[in-house]
Design an enzyme around this catalytic site. Sequence first.
Site, PDB file in Angstrom:
ATOM      1  N   LYS A 208       0.938  -6.595   7.620  1.00 43.67           N
ATOM      2  CA  LYS A 208       2.097  -7.448   7.346  1.00 43.67           C
ATOM      3  C   LYS A 208       2.944  -7.598   8.611  1.00 43.67           C
ATOM      4  CE  LYS A 208       6.190  -7.678   4.439  1.00 43.67           C
ATOM      5  NZ  LYS A 208       6.935  -7.139   3.307  1.00 43.67           N
ATOM      6  N   GLU A 214      -1.621   2.587  13.589  1.00 44.98           N
ATOM      7  CA  GLU A 214      -3.005   2.884  13.200  1.00 44.98           C
ATOM      8  C   GLU A 214      -3.869   1.629  13.236  1.00 44.98           C
ATOM      9  OE1 GLU A 214      -0.262   3.773  11.631  1.00 44.98           O
ATOM     10  OE2 GLU A 214      -0.440   5.741  10.678  1.00 44.98           O
ATOM     11  N   GLY A 269       4.297  -4.798   0.989  1.00 43.02           N
ATOM     12  CA  GLY A 269       2.941  -4.381   1.372  1.00 43.02           C
ATOM     13  C   GLY A 269       2.142  -3.850   0.188  1.00 43.02           C
ATOM     14  N   ARG A 270       2.759  -2.988  -0.623  1.00 39.17           N
ATOM     15  CA  ARG A 270       2.015  -2.358  -1.722  1.00 39.17           C
ATOM     16  C   ARG A 270       1.850  -3.278  -2.916  1.00 39.17           C
ATOM     17  NH1 ARG A 270       6.652  -0.040  -0.303  1.00 39.17           N
ATOM     18  NH2 ARG A 270       8.405   0.026  -1.754  1.00 39.17           N
ATOM     19  N   GLU A 355       5.637   5.201  -3.127  1.00 44.01           N
ATOM     20  CA  GLU A 355       6.387   4.547  -2.053  1.00 44.01           C
ATOM     21  C   GLU A 355       7.521   3.704  -2.653  1.00 44.01           C
ATOM     22  OE1 GLU A 355       4.465   3.486   2.051  1.00 44.01           O
ATOM     23  OE2 GLU A 355       4.666   1.599   0.971  1.00 44.01           O
ATOM     24  N   HIS A 386     -13.847  18.865 -15.282  1.00 50.09           N
ATOM     25  CA  HIS A 386     -14.476  20.075 -14.761  1.00 50.09           C
ATOM     26  C   HIS A 386     -13.758  20.573 -13.519  1.00 50.09           C
ATOM     27  CE1 HIS A 386     -17.856  19.874 -17.572  1.00 50.09           C
ATOM     28  NE2 HIS A 386     -17.618  18.571 -17.509  1.00 50.09           N
ATOM     29  N   LYS A 514       7.153   8.172  11.830  1.00 48.50           N
ATOM     30  CA  LYS A 514       6.626   7.196  12.807  1.00 48.50           C
ATOM     31  C   LYS A 514       7.381   7.321  14.125  1.00 48.50           C
ATOM     32  CE  LYS A 514       5.421   3.437   9.601  1.00 48.50           C
ATOM     33  NZ  LYS A 514       5.746   2.070   9.193  1.00 48.50           N
TER      34      LYS A 514
HETATM   35  O1  F6P Z   1       0.793  -4.051   6.646  1.00 45.67           O
HETATM   36  P1  F6P Z   1       1.497  -3.206   7.651  1.00 45.67           P
HETATM   37  O2  F6P Z   1       2.709  -3.855   8.215  1.00 45.67           O
HETATM   38  O3  F6P Z   1       0.527  -2.811   8.744  1.00 45.67           O
HETATM   39  O4  F6P Z   1       1.992  -1.905   6.953  1.00 45.67           O
HETATM   40  C1  F6P Z   1       1.100  -1.010   6.357  1.00 45.67           C
HETATM   41  C2  F6P Z   1       1.813  -0.048   5.448  1.00 45.67           C
HETATM   42  O5  F6P Z   1       2.764   0.690   6.181  1.00 45.67           O
HETATM   43  C3  F6P Z   1       3.927   0.929   5.391  1.00 45.67           C
HETATM   44  O6  F6P Z   1       4.962   0.164   5.885  1.00 45.67           O
HETATM   45  C4  F6P Z   1       4.417   2.322   5.443  1.00 45.67           C
HETATM   46  O7  F6P Z   1       3.425   3.254   5.391  1.00 45.67           O
HETATM   47  C5  F6P Z   1       3.504   0.457   3.985  1.00 45.67           C
HETATM   48  O8  F6P Z   1       4.575   0.098   3.210  1.00 45.67           O
HETATM   49  C6  F6P Z   1       2.594  -0.663   4.323  1.00 45.67           C
HETATM   50  O9  F6P Z   1       1.819  -1.039   3.229  1.00 45.67           O
END
Ligand code: F6P
Length: 551
Positions: A208, A214, A269-270, A355, A386, A514
């Site tokens: 987003k 990452e 995002g979620r 979240e 189990h 972060k």
């Molecule tokens: O889509 P982006 O901006 O890479 O963010 C990934 C994820 O990182 C967060 O901002 C925090 O972990 C989430 O809310 C989001 O889904």
Amino acid sequence: MSVTSHSPDKTRAWSALEDHFAALRDVHMRDLFARDPGRFPRYTVECGDLLLDYSKNRVTDETLGLLMDLAREMHLPQWREALFSGERINCTEDRAVLHTALRGDAPVLLDGEDVMPAVRAVLERMRGFTEQVRSGRWTGYTGKPIRHVVNIGIGGSDLGPLMVCEALRPYGHPGLSMHFVSNVDGTHLAETLKAVDPETTLFIIASKTFTTQETLTNAHSAREWFLASGAGEGDIRRHFVAVSTHTEKVKAFGIDPENMFVFWDWVGGRYSLWSAIGLPIALYLGMDRFEELLAGGRDMDRHFREAPLERNMPVIMALLGVWYVNFFGAHTHAILPYDQYLHRFPAYLQQADMESNGKSVDRQGQRVGWHTGPVIWGEPGTNGQHAFYQLIHQGTRLVPCDFLAPCNSQNPMGDHHDILMSNVFAQTQALMQGRTLETVQAQMRAEGLDEDTVARLAPHRVFEGNRPSNTLLFDRLTPRTLGRLIALYEHRIFVQGVIWNVNSYDQWGVELGKQLARSVLDDLRADTPATGHDASTNGLIHWYRGRRGNG
Ligand SMILES: O=P(O)(O)OC[C@H]1O[C@](O)(CO)[C@@H](O)[C@@H]1O
């Protein structure tokens, strides 16, 4: 904002629920069932092919009435309207929350402008692109059709598409294999790249913000790998596409905006799998099935918006959750899908729920005086039985559970499905009824065991019961049904956020880690002593710097 909010514990319903809890806490569901043969028909509700049986909960008509009073005192109907009509209910980021528009079929005005034409335009572009890839008309740089799709994203840009692609595997394109890389641990990308071929692989860089460390680290490494295979810079356009809200950042990464699918800041995002973030889903299932998923979400939206609170599936599930968290002191909530294809559903819901409602200040910025979102966890049945069901049945903690199961398997095989379903029903029955000491003793004596053994072992074989569960049955795990299920939980989260008076749509809690990681990384790269942290962190940095490269 047109709706006002206040503390739930100042409402009349909350005080009444406290008194009611004191009267009900020791009442056993066994007795509630014995007294009231109408529990099942009264405490079930349907939406499309979904049936929710909530009769195995520690509630009576009075409990449910008081919970509905609480919802009304917290202005739930008004908040629900504010959600659907695009009010800026994400107050800390001053944003509307309009994932429902992504699956909507009517105009939705945001600042006087209908968002639906833009939503439909992206869906049309997704249709054109996915048809080209699925038909083999979109080829890689050596002219071969795409065989592998690698989605690089994390959190909401990973968990939703991954969960849905797994859940709907029976509908997947047989010639496409789907891969999801999220972890910045190089192992995740390296193991994925071993399984794919640069000539036939399409990378989707999904972010987003297009700033997530990452995702960008993985995306850069994937591009290097691609170029090292003999492809040129000019070939990137056939192998890399982006999904984001930030065109400039996508361009800066080197992806042609022609190869970019947009979404908007009013999509959390979620909650974004319904947007272009669902591109991997659309590639795998085809656009028609992606639209069935959207239609399923829309079914649930309609139910949530129109059904009276007393017959409203997300409202009922949310309020039962509040009852356990705030009155029984439950700390966790288990999601137990009895459908192997839903094996990532609990992980998906962990982000969606935790979240959203893992907050400790209310919308006004005051520390809350009540508990908010529980820990969400779970595994597919019967594996969980189990592993951790021992604690759910006989541990000291109350763990409310959701059992989810299809009436029809996607893979009918002998009597597997009846066996599976017998476990669903038996587990919820055992949790509710339990087994008394007297019953255990009688059974042991009937087995011919001597009195010493009966006295010694009987307490270990007692089940207190009175452990609550919901059962959600559906006909078959189709795209439409899955859409209903996901939207059901999204609305459950929304309702709980309203009751707890928290903003469910920001996520400030991910920021501090972060920020600190950036300064720690500077110290990991430096050769001067790290002194700017606490003694533990400085010590760990030095320990690591002294040993890396040795292994
Ligand atoms: O889509 P982006 O901006 O890479 O963010 C990934 C994820 O990182 C967060 O901002 C925090 O972990 C989430 O809310 C989001 O889904």
